[in-house]
Design a protein around this motif. Structure first.
Motif, PDB file in Angstrom:
ATOM      1  N   LYS A 138     -54.490  -3.483 -15.781  1.00  0.00           N
ATOM      2  CA  LYS A 138     -53.409  -3.574 -15.052  1.00  0.00           C
ATOM      3  C   LYS A 138     -52.066  -4.462 -15.429  1.00  0.00           C
ATOM      4  O   LYS A 138     -51.069  -4.183 -15.724  1.00  0.00           O
ATOM      5  CB  LYS A 138     -53.514  -3.833 -13.698  1.00  0.00           C
ATOM      6  N   HIS A 141     -50.945  -4.131 -19.206  1.00  0.00           N
ATOM      7  CA  HIS A 141     -49.784  -2.836 -19.660  1.00  0.00           C
ATOM      8  C   HIS A 141     -47.999  -3.043 -19.139  1.00  0.00           C
ATOM      9  O   HIS A 141     -47.734  -2.944 -19.472  1.00  0.00           O
ATOM     10  CB  HIS A 141     -50.804  -1.437 -18.412  1.00  0.00           C
ATOM     11  N   SER A 142     -48.411  -3.525 -17.516  1.00  0.00           N
ATOM     12  CA  SER A 142     -47.704  -3.824 -17.047  1.00  0.00           C
ATOM     13  C   SER A 142     -46.443  -4.977 -17.880  1.00  0.00           C
ATOM     14  O   SER A 142     -45.241  -4.982 -18.357  1.00  0.00           O
ATOM     15  CB  SER A 142     -47.551  -4.875 -15.747  1.00  0.00           C
ATOM     16  N   GLU A 144     -46.778  -5.341 -20.721  1.00  0.00           N
ATOM     17  CA  GLU A 144     -46.649  -4.784 -22.479  1.00  0.00           C
ATOM     18  C   GLU A 144     -45.161  -3.292 -22.139  1.00  0.00           C
ATOM     19  O   GLU A 144     -44.300  -3.128 -22.602  1.00  0.00           O
ATOM     20  CB  GLU A 144     -47.306  -3.413 -23.256  1.00  0.00           C
ATOM     21  N   LYS A 145     -45.568  -2.294 -21.202  1.00  0.00           N
ATOM     22  CA  LYS A 145     -44.099  -1.928 -20.381  1.00  0.00           C
ATOM     23  C   LYS A 145     -42.639  -2.501 -20.052  1.00  0.00           C
ATOM     24  O   LYS A 145     -41.870  -2.177 -20.494  1.00  0.00           O
ATOM     25  CB  LYS A 145     -44.513  -1.598 -19.251  1.00  0.00           C
ATOM     26  N   LYS A 146     -42.653  -3.795 -19.812  1.00  0.00           N
ATOM     27  CA  LYS A 146     -41.334  -4.462 -19.657  1.00  0.00           C
ATOM     28  C   LYS A 146     -40.950  -5.235 -21.676  1.00  0.00           C
ATOM     29  O   LYS A 146     -40.664  -5.893 -21.378  1.00  0.00           O
ATOM     30  CB  LYS A 146     -41.767  -5.810 -18.928  1.00  0.00           C
ATOM     31  N   GLY A 147     -41.747  -4.577 -22.331  1.00  0.00           N
ATOM     32  CA  GLY A 147     -41.249  -5.926 -23.864  1.00  0.00           C
ATOM     33  C   GLY A 147     -42.076  -6.196 -24.765  1.00  0.00           C
ATOM     34  O   GLY A 147     -41.961  -7.228 -25.644  1.00  0.00           O
ATOM     35  N   GLN A 149     -44.842  -9.396 -25.415  1.00  0.00           N
ATOM     36  CA  GLN A 149     -45.699  -9.580 -26.932  1.00  0.00           C
ATOM     37  C   GLN A 149     -46.998 -10.201 -26.844  1.00  0.00           C
ATOM     38  O   GLN A 149     -46.532 -11.457 -26.907  1.00  0.00           O
ATOM     39  CB  GLN A 149     -45.422  -9.543 -28.419  1.00  0.00           C
ATOM     40  N   ARG A 365     -41.808 -12.319 -24.702  1.00  0.00           N
ATOM     41  CA  ARG A 365     -40.231 -11.867 -24.389  1.00  0.00           C
ATOM     42  C   ARG A 365     -39.358 -11.826 -24.792  1.00  0.00           C
ATOM     43  O   ARG A 365     -38.484 -13.124 -23.654  1.00  0.00           O
ATOM     44  CB  ARG A 365     -40.342 -10.807 -22.970  1.00  0.00           C
ATOM     45  N   PRO A 419     -54.902   3.567 -16.701  1.00  0.00           N
ATOM     46  CA  PRO A 419     -54.946   3.733 -14.931  1.00  0.00           C
ATOM     47  C   PRO A 419     -55.142   4.866 -14.177  1.00  0.00           C
ATOM     48  O   PRO A 419     -55.081   4.213 -12.683  1.00  0.00           O
ATOM     49  CB  PRO A 419     -53.018   4.067 -15.516  1.00  0.00           C
ATOM     50  N   ASN A 423     -55.894   2.018 -10.679  1.00  0.00           N
ATOM     51  CA  ASN A 423     -54.534   1.812 -10.300  1.00  0.00           C
ATOM     52  C   ASN A 423     -54.913   1.780  -8.568  1.00  0.00           C
ATOM     53  O   ASN A 423     -55.672   1.248  -7.817  1.00  0.00           O
ATOM     54  CB  ASN A 423     -53.592   2.729 -10.529  1.00  0.00           C
TER      55      ASN A 423
END
Length: 441
Positions: A138, A141-142, A144-147, A149, A365, A419, A423
């Motif tokens: 979780k 993924h969060s 990486e989703k916001k860019g 590394q 980031r 997810p 989740n």
């Protein structure tokens, strides 16, 4: 009426059985609990209308297979080596299977057949492995989703005793399978650190422990856990510089356990005759004793510590420095040690255990390096409704509910890193006060 078949009624089954029976009237379930110990089953199920005890020899297909044929879902909390016989039956009779144990090479061979049959075999659905995977993914993924590394991932988990219940020099009591505790770390560990693959042998593990600061608890010791590198692909972090999964303990435990490993007392490969053998002679079977020295001085000299040290106090607490006779017949050292720790390190009725999990993730980031900490501390109620039973059993129960409600359509052999699994499971775990706190620096 849907039927759930649970194999195993041991320490980790308590909260799972409670959860399934609490949900049974509303969900219209019936639970069959199969174990070789009838009294143990009844102690967990009580007189519930929704539970049927089945005292069976799990290894006997004549009694095991009809139970699997008649159920809608199988959950296994058996010792790891027995999962494969249940898995083969579940494949044969087209039943979904949930377990908290690691994916092993034997079930991996069935992977294509499981997928072809349209079944879900969810392994590693407990605490560690289990909640660690779900909470880590979780976060990953969060980020990486916001860019972000990610370049370093470290995950720590320990089944400990609550500080309020510590009353022995080991700072430890047993809240789960004692055999697993005795053999923990015996296969060594592999992990990646600063771009390099690292391996530690069993003999090195407890000799190289480091510490990490945990909010509210102070410093805990950790040692790398099994094959961390094997999870880099599952987490889709194959290219990061540092990746480690580790086990947490209070520092005194690691120091004492290192002494037991050095003495060869965790060895499970060779049997010795323990009749007429004293605990001291057993503990010093690999030592050249100096007859002019006492028991404690001989032991201290071999271990390179003072005879007044904490380690000697720990060995004395286990009864390894006295002249009592073992009288257990032919046993491995690990079996003798298991017998000792089950007696000396057992939880008393009012004792509370504690689960500590911590993820430390470093990522970049927008050219800014950030370190994130996410931690969870869960306390048990007593020596039956433990934090260990809660955190191992509840994820299995929640996923069982989702499956029987047909809210999960996933098939194949998996661990819970997606997810659609993590989740809803993590969301419901928060209702049981199993939740994570986050901080950034």
């Amino acid at each position: 009426m849907k039927n759930i078949l649970l194999f195993g009624a041991g320490k980790s089954a308590t909260s799972l059985i409670d959860y399934l029976l609490t949900n049974a009237p509303r969900q219209k379930w019936h639970i069959t609990v199969a174990d070789q110990d009838l009294m143990l089953i009844k102690s967990k199920t009580g007189k519930s209308y929704y539970a049927t005890p089945a005292a069976i020899d799990i290894k006997d297909p004549a009694v095991r297979q009809p139970l699997i044929q008649e159920t809608d879902l199988v959950i296994s909390l058996l010792p790891p080596q027995l999962h494969i016989i249940v898995a083969r039956d579940c494949l044969q009779y087209k039943k979904n299977l949930l377990t908290a144990s690691y994916i092993d090479p034997e079930v991996r061979k069935l992977e294509k057949e499981i997928e072809k049959a349209g079944l879900l075999f969810m392994y590693e659905m407990g605490l560690d492995p289990g909640i660690d995977h779900m909470s880590a993914m979780k976060l990953i993924h969060s980020i990486e989703k916001k860019g972000g590394q990610i370049f370093s991932f470290k995950s720590y988990c320990g089944g400990l005793i609550s500080p309020d219940s510590i009353d022995n020099p080991w700072q430890y009591k047993i809240s789960w399978n004692a055999r697993n505790i005795v053999l923990a770390g015996s296969s060594g560990a592999s992990f990646r650190e600063k771009g390099k693959a690292r391996e530690l042998t069993y003999e090195q593990l407890f000799d190289h422990t480091k510490t990490i600061q945990v909010p509210g608890l102070g410093k805990l010791a950790f040692y790398p856990n099994r094959d961390s590198i094997g999870y880099m692909e599952a987490y889709k972090l194959e290219n990061i510089a540092t990746f480690m999964r580790a086990t947490l303990r209070f520092p005194d435990f690691c120091e004492g356990w290192n002494a037991l490993v050095k003495l060869g007392l965790t060895n499970d490969s060779t049997k010795i005759q323990t009749d007429n053998l004293t605990y001291f002679n057993w503990a010093t079977q690999h030592l050249h004793l100096d007859k002019q020295l006492g028991h404690e001085d001989n032991m201290a000299r071999f271990l390179g510590v003072s005879s007044k040290s904490k380690v000697i106090r720990q060995l004395r607490f286990l009864g390894l420095l006295n002249g009592e006779i073992i009288n257990m017949g032919e046993q491995t050292n690990a079996a003798v040690l298991q017998h000792i720790v089950e007696d000396k390190l057992k939880m008393e009725p009012a004792d509370k255990d504690m689960i500590v999990m911590l993820h430390e993730i470093e990522f970049e980031r927008r050219n800014m390096a950030t370190r994130m900490h996410s931690y969870m501390i869960t306390q048990g109620e007593d020596n039956v409704r433990t934090a260990m039973a809660k955190t191992v059993g509840l994820p299995l129960g929640i996923l069982a509910k989702l499956l029987l409600q047909e809210k999960i359509t996933l098939t194949g052999l998996h661990i819970p890193v997606m997810p659609e699994i993590y989740n809803p499971v993590l969301r419901e775990l928060e209702e049981f006060d199993i939740r994570f706190e986050e901080s950034f620096e």
